[in-house]
Scaffold this motif. Structure first.
Motif, short mmCIF file in Angstrom:
data_model
loop_
_atom_site.label_atom_id
_atom_site.label_comp_id
_atom_site.label_asym_id
_atom_site.label_seq_id
_atom_site.Cartn_x
_atom_site.Cartn_y
_atom_site.Cartn_z
N GLN A 126 -12.06 -0.68 10.34
CA GLN A 126 -12.01 0.26 9.23
C GLN A 126 -10.78 0.03 8.35
N ASP A 127 -9.66 -0.32 8.96
CA ASP A 127 -8.47 -0.64 8.17
C ASP A 127 -8.70 -1.88 7.33
N PHE A 128 -9.32 -2.88 7.92
CA PHE A 128 -9.59 -4.10 7.16
C PHE A 128 -10.55 -3.80 6.01
N ILE A 129 -11.59 -3.03 6.28
CA ILE A 129 -12.56 -2.68 5.24
C ILE A 129 -11.86 -1.96 4.09
N TYR B 47 14.67 -1.07 -1.46
CA TYR B 47 14.79 0.38 -1.54
C TYR B 47 13.64 0.97 -2.35
N ARG B 48 13.27 0.28 -3.43
CA ARG B 48 12.16 0.76 -4.25
C ARG B 48 10.85 0.72 -3.46
N ALA B 49 10.66 -0.34 -2.69
CA ALA B 49 9.43 -0.46 -1.89
C ALA B 49 9.34 0.66 -0.87
N TYR B 50 10.47 1.01 -0.26
CA TYR B 50 10.47 2.09 0.73
C TYR B 50 10.10 3.42 0.08
N ALA B 51 10.66 3.68 -1.11
CA ALA B 51 10.35 4.92 -1.81
C ALA B 51 8.90 4.95 -2.27
N LEU B 52 8.37 3.80 -2.69
CA LEU B 52 6.96 3.74 -3.09
C LEU B 52 6.03 4.09 -1.93
N ALA B 53 6.43 3.69 -0.73
CA ALA B 53 5.58 3.91 0.44
C ALA B 53 5.86 5.22 1.15
N ALA B 54 6.74 6.04 0.57
CA ALA B 54 7.14 7.28 1.24
C ALA B 54 5.98 8.26 1.37
N SER B 55 5.02 8.20 0.46
CA SER B 55 3.86 9.06 0.55
C SER B 55 2.67 8.33 -0.05
N ALA B 56 1.50 8.92 0.12
CA ALA B 56 0.28 8.27 -0.33
C ALA B 56 0.24 8.21 -1.85
N ASN C 218 -0.18 -9.71 5.48
CA ASN C 218 1.04 -10.00 4.72
C ASN C 218 1.55 -8.80 3.94
N ASN C 219 0.66 -7.89 3.56
CA ASN C 219 1.07 -6.71 2.81
C ASN C 219 1.65 -5.68 3.77
N LYS C 220 2.95 -5.50 3.72
CA LYS C 220 3.62 -4.61 4.68
C LYS C 220 3.81 -3.19 4.15
N ASN C 221 3.19 -2.88 3.01
CA ASN C 221 3.42 -1.58 2.41
C ASN C 221 2.15 -0.86 2.01
N ASP C 222 1.03 -1.23 2.65
CA ASP C 222 -0.22 -0.58 2.26
C ASP C 222 -0.79 0.33 3.34
N GLY C 223 -0.09 0.45 4.45
CA GLY C 223 -0.57 1.32 5.52
C GLY C 223 -1.52 0.65 6.48
N TYR C 224 -1.79 -0.65 6.29
CA TYR C 224 -2.72 -1.36 7.15
C TYR C 224 -2.01 -2.57 7.79
N PHE C 225 -1.99 -2.63 9.10
CA PHE C 225 -1.41 -3.74 9.86
C PHE C 225 0.07 -3.95 9.51
N ASP C 226 0.77 -2.90 9.06
CA ASP C 226 2.16 -3.06 8.64
C ASP C 226 3.08 -3.42 9.79
#
Length: 827
Positions: free
Chosen positions: A655-658, A102-111, A376-384
């Motif tokens: 560009q996402d990888f960069i 739940y915390r991870a979802y809230a952290l990713a709710a906005s930039a 592997n990082n599912k909360n950074d906006g890249y390849f999620d």
């Protein structure tokens, strides 16, 4: 216009091909905020500006975007903050954001930058899963509080998480004094009794170390996290032996903010006198003074962040803080991947990486590691959305490319059996190079009497020899570089364009790739009516590998310890005896380095009137063993021409990888042990990836797409199913990856396009080789393409000697003698 070599690969059949960064003495810098003199460190500094590179469509602002916005008048840095949660992140409760999902979802709710101010390690204790869950929640940086530091399992927790926390006043081998988060720098202090510095001393040390690391505080915001304050710290800051943290802590924090002139935002937790949720700017000794001692406004935010995610939007005007707005986010939903981690429903796929131990090759390896981390990082906006419930668990093994022809350590085979066999990977990224690839991927290497016994998919980023295309001998192989036949077709087009028909071939007779490349080049030359000059072995004897065929000529060598200066001189003498003016070289980077160095030092076949072509160009050609630039090798190779895999990194995947990789770049991690979240990059420019780094990233991305297409976890553990999925994913028209479009044929080999590159001395560059000239550097410039059997020039080719005049394939006297003889006959 020139197309600069950015992430394109230069080597054939193995490890790398990128250009070493030019270094120059540090230039005077503007004093940092609050410094009466130049506070920058001394010594050599990279002559490349580091960029953050976050893509704008992700609503994540890089430092450059911040500067651009500031120039226009305003910018904002978003910070999302948590701290002091009593519940472990493995909790599944949604109440007060207790559960990690739940915390991870809230952290990713906005930039915004995601920061934890402490408490997680103490709450997790010694539970491995808890640390793994925290590592998957997408925090950009994390700090320690006093309970964390007192925890007996802290070091175990840190090692499991894989990244070091910021603890500016608690210096150990497992903590750091600051963290560069890309959009800001994080410092953190806590009221631990185990402190190694006072708050003031810790902040001074952290700022100095950040400045020494190249961080410019004029352009990078600084965030200070303060978790509690003791009586002793309060007394030290206020200069009052009667002060206490309970009654005077708020005054101490405001004074600390006032005197710490590089800090823009102070986030506090557990400070008496500062109300939770309050945001203020400091007030100086004069009632109308609302700035720190340097004249800049500093904001202090007291955040009760133990039951929700707190957010601060820090606004800037004219480069200094101008506003700060607090909001909070409750936890109403959960992150699927983190929830799967907690409940044990995430599928783990074990993969390996076989990385060359060369200095420049480390950047290629770390490009692959960065790609794995991004997936592997599912909360950074890249390849999620790629492998949403699958984690790639990687084991990295190092080898020496020069040993792949033997079974001795550290060969690729030994690295496999010692480091990869114990973890049983289903797929292995690497090795590069034909000999190394054969040593681990052939049928005999797998299933022979001394084989490693693994069915694992072998995915080579740069092996190109045609012999490996036989799947009965080399099963379950994927190759992300075009075959040697396509490469030689491109070089053949170049030789035809210049009318070169008398060409010498130099090759390593003991190497499978070199023999294959030399044979194909010679065949193409013969088909065009040309002749191979020279036919001698400069070693005591030269073996004939099957890749060489039965009648391959050329100047060849076979040295178990690698080419020596003496043997390089013998090669140059043999070429001179053959009257060679145009020379093609198929040899490993270390051998080429010796050859080009001797060309410069002996002046044999050097300068105007000659042309050199290479089948495998790596930046290791131009590096000494200690990583410094070999200027003689650079000069000797000036004008070199080669065909290389084309890489176009303007697409969304690239560009996402960069953007993901940008904040972890560090040229100080190019040797020694691997560091989680840190990636070797010799010029620290996220826009460029050395050598075959782009193809390494393509390899990881191709594997991930194939795994993602498989519907069952059992299929994702089956190398044969993964191989079939790779072939399907790469079938025409292919898919977009880091270096451009990936199209694979029916045996999982890339059908790419190639660019003709030319080593030139230039006066400005983005990625370059350091040479001892006042304002000149060496750079590989894209000069043309081969299309429909024709060489299409996009820029001037500069030949040895710095001339654009095309060398002849014979001495000019031959033409004069021919004309004289004809004239006499007619007379």
């Amino acid at each position: 216009q020139r197309e600069r070599l950015r992430p394109a690969g230069l080597r054939r059949g193995a490890a790398l091909g990128r250009v070493h960064v030019e270094r120059r003495p540090a230039q005077p810098r503007r004093p940092a905020k609050g410094c009466p003199i130049d506070c920058s460190s001394t010594g050599e500094r990279a002559a490349i500006t580091r960029q953050s590179g976050f893509s704008a469509d992700r609503k994540m602002r890089s430092t450059l975007l911040l500067l651009a916005a500031a120039a226009a008048g305003a910018a904002t840095v978003e910070v999302r903050f948590t701290a002091d949660f009593a519940d472990a992140v493995t909790s599944t409760s949604s109440t007060s954001c207790r559960g990690g999902a739940y915390r991870a979802y809230a952290l990713a709710a906005s930039a915004g930058l995601r920061i934890d101010g402490g408490g997680v390690a103490a709450a997790c204790g010694s539970t491995t899963l808890c640390a793994q869950v925290f590592a998957s929640m997408g925090y950009n940086g994390w700090a320690l509080n006093a309970d964390d530091i007192a925890s007996s399992s802290l070091n175990t927790f840190i090692n499991t998480v894989g990244s070091k926390p910021v603890a500016s006043n608690y210096a150990t081998g497992n903590t750091v004094s600051f963290a560069n988060l890309g959009d800001a720098v994080l410092l953190a202090v806590s009221s631990t009794s185990s402190k190694t510095h006072t708050y003031r001393g810790a902040i001074a040390v952290a700022l100095a170390e950040a400045r020494d690391a190249g961080i410019d505080f004029e352009t990078t915001p600084v965030i200070l996290s303060v978790n509690g304050i003791s009586d002793a710290e309060t007394q030290d800051i206020l200069g009052d032996e009667t002060a206490s943290g309970a009654s005077d802590g708020s005054a101490a924090i405001l004074k600390l903010a006032a005197e710490t002139t590089d800090v823009d935002l102070v986030i506090t937790t557990g400070i008496s006198g500062l109300s939770d949720g309050s945001v203020t700017y400091i007030v100086g000794e004069e009632s109308d003074k609302s700035t720190n001692w340097a004249g800049d406004r500093v904001y202090v935010a007291s955040l009760g962040a133990s039951s929700s995610v707190q957010q601060i939007a820090l606004g800037f005007a004219n480069g200094v803080p101008s506003s700060a707005t607090r909001t909070s986010t409750s936890c109403s939903s959960y992150d699927t991947f983190v929830d799967g981690m907690i409940r044990g429903t995430v599928d783990t796929v074990r993969i390996g990486m076989l990385c060359d131990s060369g200095t420049a090759a480390r950047e290629e390896c770390d490009a692959g590691r960065a790609a794995i981390d991004a997936i592997n990082n599912k909360n950074d906006g890249y390849f999620d959305d790629l492998l949403p419930l699958t984690k790639l668990e990687v084991t990295v093994a190092f080898f020496d490319q020069g040993n792949c022809g033997s079974s001795s350590s550290p060969s690729a085979f030994v690295a496999w059996t010692s480091d990869l066999t114990p973890v049983s990977p289903v797929a292995v990224v690497g090795p590069g190079g034909t000999t190394c690839t054969k040593s681990v991927a052939s049928y005999d290497a797998r299933y022979g009497s001394s084989g490693h016994g693994s069915d694992a998919l072998v995915m080579s980023e740069s092996s190109t020899a045609t012999s490996i295309s036989d799947r009965s001998k080399y099963p379950n192989i994927v190759r992300l570089s075009s075959s040697e036949r396509l490469v030689m077709e491109s070089l053949s087009v170049v030789t035809k364009h210049y009318g070169w028909k008398r060409i010498a071939v130099v090759y390593d007779a003991a190497d499978a790739w070199a023999s294959d490349a030399a044979r194909i080049f010679s065949e193409k030359l013969g088909d065009a009516g040309g002749t191979v000059l020279g036919d001698t072995c400069v070693s005591s004897s030269c073996r004939t590998l099957s890749e060489a065929g039965s009648d391959l000529k050329g100047v060849r060598f076979d040295e178990s310890g690698g080419l020596t200066a003496s043997k390089a001189d013998d090669i140059l003498d043999a070429l001179d005896d053959a009257d060679a003016r145009i020379v093609y070289v198929a040899a490993h980077p270390a051998d080429q380095s010796i050859l080009f160095e001797r060309i410069k030092q002996t002046q044999k076949l050097y300068g105007t009137g000659y042309a050199w072509l290479s089948g495998w160009l790596s930046e290791d050609i131009f590096l000494n063993d200690d990583g410094t630039t070999n200027a003689d090798a650079v000069e000797g190779a000036r004008g070199l021409i080669l065909a290389m895999e084309r890489a176009v990194t303007t697409g969304a995947v690239a560009q996402d990888f960069i953007a993901h990789r940008a904040t972890g770049l560090d040229d100080d991690v190019c040797t020694g042990a691997l560091m989680a979240g840190k990636y070797c990059d010799l010029d620290e420019d996220p826009e460029t990836v050395g050598g075959y780094g782009p193809q390494v990233v393509d390899t990881v991305h191709t594997l991930a797409k194939a795994l993602d297409s498989l519907s069952s976890s059992s299929d994702r553990q089956n190398p044969d199913r993964i191989y079939d999925a790779v072939v399907t994913a790469g079938a025409y028209p292919g898919f977009q990856s880091f270096s451009g479009t990936v199209v694979l044929d029916g045996i999982a080999e890339r059908q790419g396009s190639l660019t003709i590159m030319n080593l030139q001395l230039v006066t400005s560059s983005r990625r370059r080789l350091g040479v001892p000239l006042s304002s000149t550097s060496a750079e590989f410039v894209a000069v043309g393409r081969t299309v429909g059997g024709k060489f299409l020039l996009d820029a001037e080719v500069i030949f040895p000697g710095g001339t654009t005049k095309v060398p002849l394939d014979h001495t000019p006297e031959d033409d004069d003698e021919a004309r004289m003889d004809t004239g006499l006959a007619v007379g």
